[in-house]
Design an enzyme around this catalytic site. Structure first.
Site, PDB file in Angstrom:
ATOM      1  N   SER A  65      45.164  50.576  34.214  1.00 40.08           N
ATOM      2  CA  SER A  65      45.261  51.924  34.516  1.00 40.08           C
ATOM      3  C   SER A  65      46.187  52.594  33.433  1.00 40.08           C
ATOM      4  O   SER A  65      47.037  52.122  33.063  1.00 40.08           O
ATOM      5  CB  SER A  65      45.808  52.255  36.030  1.00 40.08           C
ATOM      6  OG  SER A  65      44.715  51.689  36.891  1.00 40.08           O
TER       7      SER A  65
HETATM    8  N1  SAH Z   1      45.899  48.031  39.346  1.00 40.43           N
HETATM    9  C1  SAH Z   1      44.973  47.357  38.263  1.00 40.43           C
HETATM   10  C2  SAH Z   1      43.930  48.251  37.810  1.00 40.43           C
HETATM   11  C3  SAH Z   1      42.885  47.334  37.579  1.00 40.43           C
HETATM   12  S1  SAH Z   1      41.356  48.369  37.727  1.00 40.43           S
HETATM   13  C4  SAH Z   1      46.179  47.453  37.050  1.00 40.43           C
HETATM   14  O1  SAH Z   1      47.322  47.809  37.069  1.00 40.43           O
HETATM   15  O2  SAH Z   1      46.013  46.919  35.697  1.00 40.43           O
HETATM   16  C5  SAH Z   1      40.685  47.991  39.318  1.00 40.43           C
HETATM   17  C6  SAH Z   1      40.477  46.670  39.806  1.00 40.43           C
HETATM   18  O3  SAH Z   1      40.234  46.822  40.969  1.00 40.43           O
HETATM   19  C7  SAH Z   1      39.677  45.752  38.935  1.00 40.43           C
HETATM   20  O4  SAH Z   1      40.144  44.739  38.505  1.00 40.43           O
HETATM   21  C8  SAH Z   1      38.418  45.753  39.987  1.00 40.43           C
HETATM   22  O5  SAH Z   1      37.776  44.161  39.806  1.00 40.43           O
HETATM   23  C9  SAH Z   1      39.251  45.726  41.071  1.00 40.43           C
HETATM   24  N2  SAH Z   1      38.250  45.755  42.435  1.00 40.43           N
HETATM   25  C10 SAH Z   1      37.218  46.601  42.506  1.00 40.43           C
HETATM   26  N3  SAH Z   1      36.800  46.543  43.771  1.00 40.43           N
HETATM   27  C11 SAH Z   1      37.518  45.601  44.389  1.00 40.43           C
HETATM   28  C12 SAH Z   1      37.615  45.021  45.716  1.00 40.43           C
HETATM   29  N4  SAH Z   1      36.496  45.521  46.690  1.00 40.43           N
HETATM   30  N5  SAH Z   1      38.445  44.412  46.245  1.00 40.43           N
HETATM   31  C13 SAH Z   1      39.545  44.105  45.321  1.00 40.43           C
HETATM   32  N6  SAH Z   1      39.344  44.417  44.176  1.00 40.43           N
HETATM   33  C14 SAH Z   1      38.663  45.411  43.586  1.00 40.43           C
END
Ligand code: SAH
Length: 214
Positions: A65
């Site tokens: 993010s």
């Molecule tokens: N918090 C992360 C942001 C990653 S983007 C960071 O700091 O880098 C969002 C993430 O949510 C992705 O890795 C995606 O695979 C995950 N995601 C999407 N749907 C999800 C779900 N139902 N349960 C768990 N993770 C999920």
């Protein structure tokens, strides 16, 4: 800290100033941002991008993010040291590291096995020890709740009832809720057993919250 040079620290200081200029005022959040070595969360060779205020690809079609967004959500969460926080969407682990720097006890769920495995090799050597879970974050972690705060880092089509149920009374869920292309940053506060208060905080852009595991 491994491979954190003066150059990295300098770039990070500038990034924190930029995030503060954009409106983040929480001192604990800015402090945490100034400590986490974001360049170590990205593919090597991208160091010069690591301290730009931008989202970035991390593999498996996912992104780390934007620092401003991480700061904004962390600020809305109102984290206090020792609190039990659930993060849905581990991704690169950067947001989890920021919450750990704020003194929280972090439980984090990821649905993509590749990222779930990668992050467990990355974070502990940096001194970051959240509890990692592989699964579908729509369901939360019923056996570990209730939580002092829940943060969802992917765009949700609706507010999952299971997550609301895993909030302590007085705790908040920070979740971007989709309205088509963009998401409205939403805070759901559990004011009483069956009473929830909802507030909205502007538009953001996230990868989608998907069902099941991969
Ligand atoms: N918090 C992360 C942001 C990653 S983007 C960071 O700091 O880098 C969002 C993430 O949510 C992705 O890795 C995606 O695979 C995950 N995601 C999407 N749907 C999800 C779900 N139902 N349960 C768990 N993770 C999920």
């Amino acid at each position: 800290m491994i491979h954190d040079s003066l150059q990295h620290q300098g770039m990070r200081r500038k990034l924190v100033e930029e995030v503060a200029r954009k409106g983040i005022s929480s001192e604990p959040v800015l402090q945490a941002l100034s400590k986490v070595p974001r360049h170590l969360f990205m593919e090597s060779g991208f160091v010069k991008f690591a301290y730009r205020d931008q989202a970035f690809p991390i593999g498996a079609g996912q992104t780390i993010s934007q620092p401003y967004t991480v700061a904004f959500q962390s600020q809305l969460l109102q984290v206090e040291p020792k609190q039990k926080i659930l993060e849905v969407g581990t991704g690169s682990g950067y947001q989890a590291a920021v919450l750990l720097e704020m003194g929280a006890q972090v439980f984090t769920i990821e649905r993509q096995r590749e990222l779930y495995i990668k992050v467990q090799q990355l974070l502990p050597p940096m001194g970051y020890h959240p509890r990692f879970f592989f699964g579908d974050g729509y369901k939360g972690l019923p056996t570990y709740g209730p939580f002092d705060g829940i943060i969802v880092t992917a765009g949700a089509p609706f507010i999952p009832e299971d997550l609301k149920q895993q909030l302590k009374i007085g705790a908040r869920l920070v979740i971007p809720v989709s309205t088509g292309e963009h998401q409205v940053m939403t805070v759901v506060e559990r004011v009483d057993e069956n009473v929830y208060d909802e507030k909205q905080y502007g538009l953001f852009s996230f990868v989608p919250l998907l069902k099941g595991t991969n």
